[in-house]
Design a protein around this motif. Structure first.
Motif, PDB file in Angstrom:
ATOM      1  N   LEU A  33       8.792  -3.464  -1.392  1.00 56.42           N
ATOM      2  CA  LEU A  33       7.622  -3.131  -0.577  1.00 56.42           C
ATOM      3  C   LEU A  33       7.913  -1.905   0.296  1.00 56.42           C
ATOM      4  CD1 LEU A  33       6.561  -6.721   0.550  1.00 56.42           C
ATOM      5  CD2 LEU A  33       5.533  -5.299  -1.240  1.00 56.42           C
ATOM      6  N   VAL A  80       0.204  -0.550   6.762  1.00 59.14           N
ATOM      7  CA  VAL A  80      -0.881  -1.381   6.232  1.00 59.14           C
ATOM      8  C   VAL A  80      -1.851  -1.804   7.320  1.00 59.14           C
ATOM      9  CG1 VAL A  80       0.460  -2.207   4.272  1.00 59.14           C
ATOM     10  CG2 VAL A  80       0.536  -3.464   6.429  1.00 59.14           C
ATOM     11  N   ALA A 109       4.238  -2.312   4.773  1.00 62.12           N
ATOM     12  CA  ALA A 109       4.039  -3.330   3.740  1.00 62.12           C
ATOM     13  C   ALA A 109       5.180  -4.334   3.715  1.00 62.12           C
ATOM     14  CB  ALA A 109       3.886  -2.659   2.378  1.00 62.12           C
ATOM     15  N   ASP A 110       6.383  -3.900   4.105  1.00 61.78           N
ATOM     16  CA  ASP A 110       7.524  -4.819   4.117  1.00 61.78           C
ATOM     17  C   ASP A 110       7.614  -5.614   5.415  1.00 61.78           C
ATOM     18  OD1 ASP A 110       8.392  -2.991   5.975  1.00 61.78           O
ATOM     19  OD2 ASP A 110      10.234  -2.447   4.927  1.00 61.78           O
TER      20      ASP A 110
END
Length: 532
Positions: A33, A80, A109-110
């Motif tokens: 990610l 995000v 995202a991670d």
């Protein structure tokens, strides 16, 4: 032969199966990610912010007078989502209160996060306030009342003589026309200072020769709201040289002035006089009795009329910091050394809170030192408040009503790559002590000099200084918000050639008035900018 074909077929099948398993294994492992979580663009009311990706700060300077309570940001991010205080932000839709620093948290995202501190300032446009432009206007000073009205004073040389001038800023209206506030042309003039009470009445003091080239006197003039400036008054009558006056005013308009006096045949000593509303100036008083040289007095006074003066006094082998306290209704006490006799000290500065407690800072051996006076207890022990190896000098200090103080100074750090002087700060928290010194400007194109700081009753502060870009000097500023910390430094004037003598004053609402002298190849003049 058939056996060989069968063997080859088995081998081929095994290879194909292995490849198939390998492909299936690759397809079953998802890609990592993304850890991207940057804000690459940020604007408010169409004004683009300056993003410092190293420090993770965003600075936006909106037009003077802009409302900061419900601003909608437009931004671009590689994350995000973006949140402020757990509230998800939508670019162009979500509003926030930018009266203090706002922290935008970007999530990747991670699921890793990155904070960006957004500070919004509302400095206006630098303005010429020296409407009679002489050959050399310099040394401006400024003071502000509770409503944000300000009085500035400075000295002006027209090529023939030096005079003292003033201008007044009215909140919501702007600067007026500069006015000469003394008319005695017999001797040289310098060191103007000014202080303002809560409703805008002002007291100015300065040093002035009597034309004999033997005596220098301290004079004063008073500005009354609705009436204007009065007539200059002599506030000391000693023969000899009187220098570097300072003045402070309480909320009722009573004033205390201090200065350095050299009486012929005697040493340099520290004297004072008090102005009482309705009565006028009293009789000058010696506030220290040592036989050694005393220099460079400073004074501050709280709303109730309690004052603390500090100065340098030669004691045994070194110049040390001494102090005396004026108690309203009682008078001056006994002078006391508040320093350690371990080396020469310079540049003492003092600030007094609403209860009469005081914080003093000074430079000793290129370190910044401090001591605190507590009402009912007296002076404490000397503390060192800078942490770097190198040269620290030119400290300044301000204090809020509760006794929290902000100090700023110039610091050159040994081993630093850029080799420039920078502006550092530390904060004293009442009941806890000094914190950790921090750098409040990161402009390494040239050295930063001549810092000043003003703190209002709520603990919000504005610092300004002269910053070189390697070619010329400009005036820069940073703002400390109580409970949030320092914002991002920003340039507040757009002149060319050079600047000097920055000064700043902050009102009870956090609005600030800055003044400085601007010079070109032929003359210098006085300029100002307003933070609202």
């Amino acid at each position: 032969m058939i056996r060989i074909y069968r063997w080859l077929a088995v081998v081929f099948f095994v290879i194909i199966a292995g490849c198939s398993n390998s492909n299936n294994s690759s397809e079953s492992t998802p890609p990592p990610l993304s850890s991207e979580k940057a804000i690459s663009q940020f604007s408010l009311n169409g004004v683009e912010g300056v993003i410092d990706e190293t420090e993770k700060t965003i600075a936006v300077n909106l037009p003077n007078g802009s409302s900061l309570t419900a601003l909608v940001a437009n931004f671009t991010t590689s994350g995000v989502n973006v949140k402020v205080d757990s509230i998800e932000q939508v670019s162009g839709e979500t509003d926030n209160d930018f009266t203090s620093i706002v922290v935008y948290t970007v999530t990747a995202a991670d699921n890793s996060t990155q904070d960006y501190k957004v500070s919004v300032t509302t400095w206006g446009t630098d303005t010429l306030i020296d409407t009679y432009k002489g050959d050399n206007s310099k040394g401006p000073q400024v003071a502000v009342d509770a409503s944000g009205n300000a009085v500035a004073v400075w000295s002006l040389n027209d090529g023939t003589q030096t005079t003292i001038w003033s201008n007044r800023y009215i909140a919501g209206s702007g600067w007026g026309t500069s006015t000469q506030i003394e008319v005695d042309d017999t001797g040289g003039i310098g060191n103007p200072q000014v202080a303002v009470d809560s409703i805008g009445n002002a007291v100015a003091v300065w040093a002035q020769g009597d034309g004999s080239y033997v005596n220098t006197d301290i004079l004063s003039n008073r500005y009354t709201v609705g009436s204007g400036w009065g007539t200059p008054t002599l506030i000391e009558t000693k023969d000899g040289l009187a220098y570097v006056p300072q003045v402070a005013v309480d909320d009722s308009g009573n004033a205390i002035a201090v200065w350095e006096q050299h009486i012929y045949g005697d040493t340099y000593s520290i004297w004072s006089n008090r102005y009482t509303v309705g009565t006028g100036w009293g009789t000058a008083t010696l506030i220290e009795t040592k036989t050694s040289t005393a220099l460079g007095p400073q004074v501050d006074m709280n709303a109730s009329g309690n004052a603390v003066a500090v100065w340098l006094q030669y004691d045994l082998d070194y110049n040390c910091v001494w102090s005396n306290r004026y108690t309203a209704g009682t008078g001056w006490g006994t002078a006391k050394m508040i320093d350690t006799n371990t080396g020469d000290s310079t540049s003492p500065q003092v600030a007094v809170d609403a209860s009469g407690n005081a914080v003093v800072v000074w430079e000793k051996g290129y370190k910044i030192c401090s001591n605190r006076f507590t009402v009912g207890k007296g002076w404490g022990t000397v503390a060192t408040i800078d942490i770097k190896t190198g040269y620290a000098y030119d400290p300044q200090v301000g204090i809020d009503a509760s006794g929290n103080a902000v100090a700023v100074w110039v610091q050159f750090e040994h081993g630093q790559v850029d080799k420039w002087d920078n502006i550092w700060s530390n904060r004293y928290t009442a009941g806890k002590g000094w914190g950790t010194a921090i750098l409040i400007e990161k402009n390494n194109a040239g050295s930063a000099k001549a810092p000043q700081v003003s703190v209002n009753s709520s603990g919000n502060a504005v610092a300004i200084w002269r910053q070189s870009d390697g070619t010329q000097g400009n005036i820069w500023s940073n703002r400390f918000t109580f409970g949030k910390g320092w914002g991002t430094a920003i340039k507040i004037e757009a002149g060319t050639w050079g600047v000097a003598d920055p000064q700043v004053a902050v009102d009870t609402s956090g609005n600030a008035v800055a003044v400085w002298s601007h010079y070109d190849f032929s003359s210098s003049s006085i300029w100002s900018n307003i933070y609202r």
